[in-house]
Design an enzyme around this catalytic site. Structure first.
Site, PDB file in Angstrom:
ATOM      1  N   ARG A 228      -1.754   0.185  -4.303  1.00  0.00           N
ATOM      2  CA  ARG A 228      -2.737  -0.764  -3.803  1.00  0.00           C
ATOM      3  C   ARG A 228      -2.138  -1.544  -2.632  1.00  0.00           C
ATOM      4  NH1 ARG A 228      -6.006   1.891  -6.027  1.00  0.00           N
ATOM      5  NH2 ARG A 228      -7.491   1.262  -7.625  1.00  0.00           N
ATOM      6  N   HIS A 276      -7.019   5.992   1.978  1.00  0.00           N
ATOM      7  CA  HIS A 276      -7.166   5.917   0.512  1.00  0.00           C
ATOM      8  C   HIS A 276      -7.701   7.253  -0.034  1.00  0.00           C
ATOM      9  CE1 HIS A 276      -7.822   2.904  -3.007  1.00  0.00           C
ATOM     10  NE2 HIS A 276      -7.661   4.137  -3.485  1.00  0.00           N
TER      11      HIS A 276
END
Ligand code: NDP
Ligand code: OXD
Length: 313
Positions: A228, A276
């Site tokens: 993250r 991502h």
């Protein structure tokens, strides 16, 4: 069995179709604003608060991802969003572990064989052989030895580099030197040449990729962040690259996604950026796992993947 579905930017019709095939007896619907009709299960990715708050009829909430930081942040901001008696259940692997192993291994080998530097030499039309990195000291450290981290560590180890892993509780994985808990954090970091982050984002792990962490690594180390964006102190990365403490970084996740066009990372040639995508949620595998767990819960059986809300993962 009544199932509510919410996944923005996804092909909801395809998901509902696959759930209907896996659970022919289920009544499925895509959640719309204002829908408070009864439901047994919610299947969600980044749901709005109104979808879940006050839904005491739910038997469980299924998160369509491995990371639950977004939904727990909602609960943190608006306590009571998550119904008290409905467990939050995350995806476990569902095809993400092999994708993650490919992504990380690719990045590690790229740095081991110095392809990043050969790319620069090519852009300058320079024909030059670089001194290879010695494999035996090219130590890879994997933060997080869970479902994804364990497979990543083992795959990287199969290429012969020394591999270390770090987790909260002690783990034993063949071929990996394991470290656990805060007291072993520095020993884990010391001399690592490639730091891979696969920790969940929790109150304990935010900002873990910082100046101090970088300073313990081998000089000219590499960073691969696939967990993250909130794990990384962005300014500390830029400074570590400027000082040479870090040689390069591969980043798949960011504090703000999409990464804004004026973000300094775009201008830094030693940072490799992907949007991502290191491990995508696969529909077929995810539907199969979630449907299997719903059937088990309906029979009164326990399931794995239940999130500990206090712990944050
Ligand atoms: P798991 O829950 O299976 O594993 C988490 C690991 O982190 C465990 O080994 C756990 O330790 C360790 N850990 C947690 N907190 C701490 C702490 N404070 N100190 C040390 N170790 C800690 O998660 P997954 O492997 O399934 O996923 C990991 C993360 O990857 C997700 O949370 C998500 O954020 C990210 N992800 C990113 C994707 C992408 O496309 N970029 C796709 C999918 C996931 P212990 O073993 O002791 O519990
Ligand atoms: C996940 C993700 O957590 O896609 O599954 O990031």
């Amino acid at each position: 069995m009544k199932i509510l579905f919410y996944m923005p930017h996804a092909d909801a019709a395809a998901w509902l179709h696959d759930f209907a095939r896996a659970l022919p007896e289920a009544e499925l619907r895509e959640w719309q604003t204002g829908d408070t009709a009864p439901a047994d299960f919610a299947v969600v990715w980044r749901p709005p608060r109104e979808m879940l708050a006050g839904r005491d009829d739910l038997r469980a909430i299924f998160n369509l991802g491995a990371g639950v930081d977004a939904i727990l942040a909602l609960e943190h901001e608006h306590p009571g969003t998550l119904p008290r008696n409905a467990p939050l259940i995350r995806l476990e692997d569902t095809g993400m572990a092999p994708q993650m192993a490919e992504y990380v291994t690719h990045a590690v080998l790229r740095y081991l064989r110095r392809f990043d530097e050969y790319q620069t030499l090519q852009s300058e039309r320079r024909w030059q052989v670089l001194e290879p990195h010695p494999r035996e000291t090219f130590t890879v450290g994997v933060l997080g030895l869970g479902v994804l981290g364990a497979q990543v560590a083992q795959t990287v180890a199969s290429f012969g580099m020394p591999v270390r892993g770090y987790s909260r509780s002690a783990r034993q994985i063949d071929g990996i030197t394991a470290f656990a808990g805060e007291t072993q954090f520095d020993a884990f970091l010391d001399g690592v040449k490639v730091l891979v982050n696969l920790l969940p984002h929790t109150p304990d792990t935010g900002d873990v990729l910082n100046k101090r962490t970088f300073s313990r690594l081998a000089k000219g180390a590499y960073l691969i962040n696939v967990a993250r964006g909130g794990h990384l102190v962005e300014q500390d990365l830029l400074e570590a690259l400027a000082s040479g403490q870090l040689a390069a970084a591969t980043l798949d996740v960011f504090r703000e996604e999409p990464l804004p066009p004026d973000h300094p990372f775009w201008q830094e040639p030693r940072i490799t950026i992907t949007p991502h995508m290191s491990a995508l949620t696969l529909r077929e595998e995810s539907v199969a796992q979630v449907a299997r767990k719903m059937a088990a819960l309906m029979r009164g059986e326990g399931v794995s993947g239940v999130v500990d809300v206090e712990r944050g993962y």
